[in-house]
Design a protein around this motif. Structure first.
Motif, PDB file in Angstrom:
ATOM      1  N   PRO A 136      32.524  48.642  47.783  1.00 13.51           N
ATOM      2  CA  PRO A 136      33.768  49.372  47.460  1.00 13.51           C
ATOM      3  C   PRO A 136      34.792  48.501  46.751  1.00 13.51           C
ATOM      4  O   PRO A 136      35.547  48.994  45.905  1.00 13.51           O
ATOM      5  N   GLN A 137      34.815  47.221  47.063  1.00 14.99           N
ATOM      6  CA  GLN A 137      35.738  46.310  46.388  1.00 14.99           C
ATOM      7  C   GLN A 137      35.401  46.199  44.905  1.00 14.99           C
ATOM      8  O   GLN A 137      36.287  46.179  44.049  1.00 14.99           O
ATOM      9  N   VAL A 138      34.116  46.147  44.593  1.00 15.34           N
ATOM     10  CA  VAL A 138      33.686  46.091  43.191  1.00 15.34           C
ATOM     11  C   VAL A 138      34.024  47.403  42.486  1.00 15.34           C
ATOM     12  O   VAL A 138      34.551  47.400  41.360  1.00 15.34           O
ATOM     13  N   LEU A 139      33.743  48.525  43.144  1.00 12.47           N
ATOM     14  CA  LEU A 139      34.004  49.813  42.520  1.00 12.47           C
ATOM     15  C   LEU A 139      35.488  50.036  42.247  1.00 12.47           C
ATOM     16  O   LEU A 139      35.864  50.523  41.180  1.00 12.47           O
ATOM     17  N   ARG A 140      36.319  49.691  43.204  1.00 14.30           N
ATOM     18  CA  ARG A 140      37.770  49.882  42.987  1.00 14.30           C
ATOM     19  C   ARG A 140      38.268  49.072  41.796  1.00 14.30           C
ATOM     20  O   ARG A 140      39.100  49.541  41.014  1.00 14.30           O
ATOM     21  N   SER A 141      37.735  47.866  41.635  1.00 14.90           N
ATOM     22  CA  SER A 141      38.169  47.032  40.504  1.00 14.90           C
ATOM     23  C   SER A 141      37.723  47.624  39.171  1.00 14.90           C
ATOM     24  O   SER A 141      38.453  47.570  38.171  1.00 14.90           O
ATOM     25  N   VAL A 142      36.521  48.226  39.140  1.00 15.71           N
ATOM     26  CA  VAL A 142      36.024  48.813  37.898  1.00 15.71           C
ATOM     27  C   VAL A 142      36.759  50.114  37.579  1.00 15.71           C
ATOM     28  O   VAL A 142      37.046  50.407  36.408  1.00 15.71           O
ATOM     29  N   ILE A 143      37.095  50.898  38.609  1.00 16.98           N
ATOM     30  CA  ILE A 143      37.763  52.184  38.395  1.00 16.98           C
ATOM     31  C   ILE A 143      39.211  52.001  37.944  1.00 16.98           C
ATOM     32  O   ILE A 143      39.687  52.720  37.053  1.00 16.98           O
ATOM     33  N   SER A 144      39.929  51.061  38.523  1.00 15.29           N
ATOM     34  CA  SER A 144      41.368  50.942  38.247  1.00 15.29           C
ATOM     35  C   SER A 144      41.739  49.702  37.444  1.00 15.29           C
ATOM     36  O   SER A 144      42.509  49.785  36.480  1.00 15.29           O
ATOM     37  N   GLU A 145      41.194  48.551  37.810  1.00 16.19           N
ATOM     38  CA  GLU A 145      41.634  47.303  37.177  1.00 16.19           C
ATOM     39  C   GLU A 145      41.033  47.099  35.787  1.00 16.19           C
ATOM     40  O   GLU A 145      41.723  46.639  34.872  1.00 16.19           O
ATOM     41  N   LEU A 146      39.759  47.436  35.618  1.00 13.93           N
ATOM     42  CA  LEU A 146      39.123  47.236  34.309  1.00 13.93           C
ATOM     43  C   LEU A 146      39.814  48.030  33.199  1.00 13.93           C
ATOM     44  O   LEU A 146      40.111  47.462  32.133  1.00 13.93           O
ATOM     45  N   PRO A 147      40.114  49.339  33.372  1.00 15.07           N
ATOM     46  CA  PRO A 147      40.834  50.053  32.303  1.00 15.07           C
ATOM     47  C   PRO A 147      42.213  49.464  32.027  1.00 15.07           C
ATOM     48  O   PRO A 147      42.656  49.449  30.861  1.00 15.07           O
ATOM     49  N   ALA A 148      42.892  48.971  33.052  1.00 14.00           N
ATOM     50  CA  ALA A 148      44.220  48.391  32.841  1.00 14.00           C
ATOM     51  C   ALA A 148      44.131  47.106  32.025  1.00 14.00           C
ATOM     52  O   ALA A 148      44.941  46.874  31.110  1.00 14.00           O
ATOM     53  N   GLN A 149      43.177  46.247  32.339  1.00 17.18           N
ATOM     54  CA  GLN A 149      43.010  45.004  31.586  1.00 17.18           C
ATOM     55  C   GLN A 149      42.589  45.275  30.141  1.00 17.18           C
ATOM     56  O   GLN A 149      43.055  44.608  29.209  1.00 17.18           O
ATOM     57  N   LEU A 150      41.723  46.266  29.952  1.00 12.41           N
ATOM     58  CA  LEU A 150      41.289  46.602  28.594  1.00 12.41           C
ATOM     59  C   LEU A 150      42.439  47.167  27.773  1.00 12.41           C
ATOM     60  O   LEU A 150      42.587  46.836  26.585  1.00 12.41           O
ATOM     61  N   LYS A 151      43.269  47.980  28.372  1.00  6.66           N
ATOM     62  CA  LYS A 151      44.408  48.540  27.656  1.00  6.66           C
ATOM     63  C   LYS A 151      45.377  47.446  27.234  1.00  6.66           C
ATOM     64  O   LYS A 151      45.924  47.483  26.114  1.00  6.66           O
ATOM     65  N   THR A 174      25.007  57.384  47.118  1.00  8.16           N
ATOM     66  CA  THR A 174      24.596  57.740  48.477  1.00  8.16           C
ATOM     67  C   THR A 174      25.204  56.809  49.515  1.00  8.16           C
ATOM     68  O   THR A 174      25.663  57.257  50.579  1.00  8.16           O
ATOM     69  N   GLY A 175      25.220  55.507  49.227  1.00  2.00           N
ATOM     70  CA  GLY A 175      25.684  54.547  50.221  1.00  2.00           C
ATOM     71  C   GLY A 175      27.184  54.315  50.242  1.00  2.00           C
ATOM     72  O   GLY A 175      27.736  53.942  51.286  1.00  2.00           O
ATOM     73  N   HIS A 182      33.932  58.617  50.447  1.00  2.00           N
ATOM     74  CA  HIS A 182      35.375  58.698  50.178  1.00  2.00           C
ATOM     75  C   HIS A 182      36.125  57.461  50.686  1.00  2.00           C
ATOM     76  O   HIS A 182      37.146  57.555  51.368  1.00  2.00           O
ATOM     77  N   HIS A 183      35.629  56.291  50.316  1.00  2.00           N
ATOM     78  CA  HIS A 183      36.359  55.076  50.670  1.00  2.00           C
ATOM     79  C   HIS A 183      37.681  55.023  49.905  1.00  2.00           C
ATOM     80  O   HIS A 183      37.825  55.638  48.841  1.00  2.00           O
ATOM     81  N   LEU A 184      38.614  54.284  50.430  1.00  2.00           N
ATOM     82  CA  LEU A 184      39.940  54.182  49.828  1.00  2.00           C
ATOM     83  C   LEU A 184      39.846  53.718  48.372  1.00  2.00           C
ATOM     84  O   LEU A 184      39.196  52.713  48.066  1.00  2.00           O
ATOM     85  N   GLY A 185      40.516  54.446  47.482  1.00  2.00           N
ATOM     86  CA  GLY A 185      40.539  54.083  46.069  1.00  2.00           C
ATOM     87  C   GLY A 185      39.316  54.512  45.284  1.00  2.00           C
ATOM     88  O   GLY A 185      39.200  54.179  44.091  1.00  2.00           O
ATOM     89  N   ILE A 186      38.392  55.274  45.914  1.00  2.00           N
ATOM     90  CA  ILE A 186      37.178  55.735  45.219  1.00  2.00           C
ATOM     91  C   ILE A 186      37.169  57.263  45.264  1.00  2.00           C
ATOM     92  O   ILE A 186      36.824  57.853  46.300  1.00  2.00           O
ATOM     93  N   PRO A 187      37.568  57.929  44.208  1.00  2.00           N
ATOM     94  CA  PRO A 187      37.673  59.408  44.207  1.00  2.00           C
ATOM     95  C   PRO A 187      36.306  60.071  44.079  1.00  2.00           C
ATOM     96  O   PRO A 187      35.851  60.391  42.970  1.00  2.00           O
ATOM     97  N   ALA A 188      35.660  60.310  45.208  1.00  2.00           N
ATOM     98  CA  ALA A 188      34.313  60.885  45.179  1.00  2.00           C
ATOM     99  C   ALA A 188      34.299  62.253  44.506  1.00  2.00           C
ATOM    100  O   ALA A 188      33.311  62.630  43.857  1.00  2.00           O
TER     101      ALA A 188
END
Length: 336
Positions: free
Chosen positions: A70-85, A154-155, A160-166
């Motif tokens: 979940p830590q990796v996913l949250r960074s890709v969902i929110s932080e990666l687009p911000a850094q790219l922008k 699946t895993g 619905h972990h925090l910061g991951i909009p399933a």
């Protein structure tokens, strides 16, 4: 070859990299490394916890299993687009980039030449190169398109972990040279693709066919307003269509009364037998109107229009007239 190890895999690819010249490609590679490094750092993933494989226009990060997915996913969902922008807004139009990303998990191993191999890695690479993921990035306004493997959904994602909009992930089937691959796409499915139904979710109800009244059968035996109606709520009784009622078909015309009518002219008949009642016919020529049959003609004296005696007629009045007697059959001698 070393023994396989379990890793979380992050794959990032630059859109339309081969369309750039050599100078632009070199600049984009430096930008890509910078964006990925800063994304991992902001997520608290130290450089010692990841291994990198360079693929030219893409980069693969193999992250230690001690780092929560979940830590990796949250960074890709929110932080990666911000850094790219932040990077794109400082670059010229020709030096801006958009990224396709995949998060997967599985086992990988190093071969004798120091290259990472494994079927789980091959699966992740095919997700990254799928046409549907390319179309998703091409059709959306943002600069990042993310797809996760079935195992990550699946895993991790579906819980619905925090910061991951399933609820924003859609199940898709991606085409590959080894057959269809199931995956989950973040954001809307492109028009060229088709989302599969979520596990356990009911599929779309078939569209009922409206009947002649413009209504559709409802789910519980009732009806729904047809296309011309203003709503689609089902009811337990039939609801009238909102459009104008169709005009009633005209009643069929009554058949003409039995009989043959001639008006004027000189009709001629062949043969020697005429059935039915004959009234007022004599000689061989008749001028004016001729009515054959008892329907439609004027009643005889002392008879009703349907040729019956009146209710108050005496037995003498009900006696048949000479005209009512049947003519003799052909070949028989009649009275002279």
């Amino acid at each position: 070859m070393n023994d396989p190890v379990n890793r979380t895999m992050l794959l990032v690819d630059i859109e339309k990299f081969s369309d750039r010249d050599d100078v632009e490609q070199a600049f984009l590679r430096r930008m890509l490394y910078d964006v990925v490094d800063r994304t991992m750092e902001r997520a608290g993933i130290d450089e010692t916890l990841r291994l990198r494989a360079d693929q030219g226009d893409s980069v693969m990060e193999f992250i230690d299993p001690n780092v929560p997915v979940p830590q990796v996913l949250r960074s890709v969902i929110s932080e990666l687009p911000a850094q790219l922008k932040a990077v794109n807004r400082m670059a010229s139009r020709g030096a801006q980039m958009r990224l396709r990303t995949v998060v997967a998990s599985g086992f990988i191993a190093l071969d004798e030449r120091g290259i990472w191999v494994g079927s789980d890695l091959n699966h992740a690479c095919r997700l990254l190169d799928a046409d549907l993921l390319r179309a998703a990035l091409r059709e959306r306004p943002g600069d990042v398109a993310l797809c996760v493997s079935q195992s990550v959904w699946t895993g991790i994602v579906r819980h619905h972990h925090l910061g991951i909009p399933a609820e924003e992930f859609h199940e898709v089937t991606l085409a590959s040279k080894n057959g269809p691959l199931p995956a989950w796409l973040l954001g809307p499915v492109p028009a060229s693709g088709q989302a599969a139904p979520s596990p356990g979710a009911a599929g779309p109800a078939p569209t009922p066919v409206p009947d002649a009244s413009g209504e559709r059968p409802g789910p519980a035996g009732g009806t729904e307003a047809g296309p011309s109606g203003g709503g689609s709520a089902s009811t337990s009784t039939s609801a009238p269509a909102a459009g104008p009622a169709p005009a009633a078909a005209p009643a069929p015309a009554a058949p003409p009364p039995a009989g043959i009518h001639f008006t004027g002219g000189a009709p001629a008949f062949g043969g020697s037998l005429v059935m039915g009642n004959q009234h007022g016919v004599s000689g061989g020529r008749v001028d004016g109107d001729v009515v054959m049959g008892s329907v439609g003609g004027p009643p005889r004296p002392g008879r009703t229009p349907d040729d019956h005696p009146p209710a108050d007629a005496t037995p003498d009045q009900d006696a048949p007239s000479p005209d009512d007697r049947q003519p003799p059959a052909t070949g028989e001698a009649g009275p002279r």
